[in-house]
Design a protein around this motif. Structure first.
Motif, short mmCIF file in Angstrom:
data_model
loop_
_atom_site.label_atom_id
_atom_site.label_comp_id
_atom_site.label_asym_id
_atom_site.label_seq_id
_atom_site.Cartn_x
_atom_site.Cartn_y
_atom_site.Cartn_z
N HIS A 186 0.83 -1.21 0.00
CA HIS A 186 0.00 0.00 0.00
C HIS A 186 0.86 1.26 0.00
O HIS A 186 0.70 2.13 -0.85
N GLU A 192 1.41 4.07 -2.87
CA GLU A 192 1.09 5.45 -2.50
C GLU A 192 2.23 6.39 -2.92
O GLU A 192 2.01 7.46 -3.48
N CYS A 247 -3.19 8.03 -1.51
CA CYS A 247 -3.53 6.99 -0.54
C CYS A 247 -4.82 6.29 -0.95
O CYS A 247 -4.93 5.07 -0.94
ZN LIG Z 1 -2.36 5.28 2.74
#
Ligand SMILES: [Zn+2]
Length: 258
Positions: A97, A101, A204
């Protein structure tokens, strides 16, 4: 002496910014997991080698050419959350993640420098029924949000209408997206420029989540793209992206001395 004036403040600023950037690119900033050898009486098996390593602020910056292959080759994914890769000397665990991002954050920054990032007009403009406090917050952030591809109408009227979203977020449910944006921008970090915070929010929101299985090609692309970012070891919020284990430690642990 309370004040120091530089003859060329712009030059100093750029030197410090470049040096900080270079320091953050050094592999030494990556937290590492130390394999504990027998008879070791250190209190903890986990150390953050980045803290111990002296960072030469004005040392050689890693050139973009050297950045390729920063994390070696991809081995696979564990817990549907970490991409595991290896070089000759180390095994890397990348949080998918925050890695994604970082990649999206820098891509958006680049697109912003060229103009407005790709936007997606909504087929049906979405009226946002927001509490008055949220509406006025949104109005304050309208400009940076619109620079990123959002488009609003009807400020000051009975309802704000959302007309477009950044293309990266076109799969998101519009109303939930705006609620999340208001939450994020009202949260901590008000000292940072709103555009940067809005940018981090979009990155995000669009980044692949934890607990998502990835195909080999997706992992390889992610690792390759992360390798060429300007700050491959930290996400835009400052969280570390990569942890590593030294194969030297593994060999020592397994008593493989030949
Ligand atoms: Zn994030």
């Amino acid at each position: 002496k309370a004040w120091v004036r530089f003859r060329h403040p712009r030059l100093i600023y750029e030197m410090v910014a470049a040096a900080t950037q270079a320091a953050l690119r050094r592999p030494g900033v990556m937290p590492g997991v130390e394999v504990r050898a027998e008879g070791d009486d250190r209190p903890s098996a986990t150390t953050f080698s980045g803290v111990a390593e002296q960072v030469a602020l004005f040392g050689d910056a890693t050139g973009p050419g050297q950045a390729r292959g920063l994390f070696g080759r991809v081995l696979g994914q564990v817990q549907d959350t970490f991409v595991v890769s290896t070089s000759e000397d180390e095994v890397f665990f990348l949080d998918q993640h925050v890695a994604h991002e970082r990649v999206l954050f820098e891509r958006l920054q680049h697109e912003l420098r060229e103009g407005v990032p790709a936007a997606q007009a909504l087929l049906f403009a979405e009226p946002l029924e927001l509490p008055p406090a949220a509406s006025s917050l949104l109005e304050r952030w309208r400009e940076p949000l619109e620079r990123l591809g959002f488009a609003f109408e009807g400020f000051g009227g009975p309802a704000i209408v959302l007309r477009a979203v950044p293309a990266l977020l076109k799969g998101d449910e519009p109303r939930r997206l705006i609620e999340a944006a208001v939450d994020e921008l009202a949260g901590p970090g008000a000292d940072k420029p709103t555009l940067d915070r809005a940018l981090a929010f979009v990155a995000c929101r669009a980044a692949v989540k934890a607990n998502t299985p990835l195909g080999r090609e997706e992992m390889e692309r992610l690792v390759a793209e992360l390798s060429v970012t300007e700050t491959p070891y930290f996400c835009p919020h400052g969280r570390p992206i990569v942890s590593r284990v030294s194969l030297h430690d593994i060999r020592r642990e397994l008593k493989r001395n030949w």
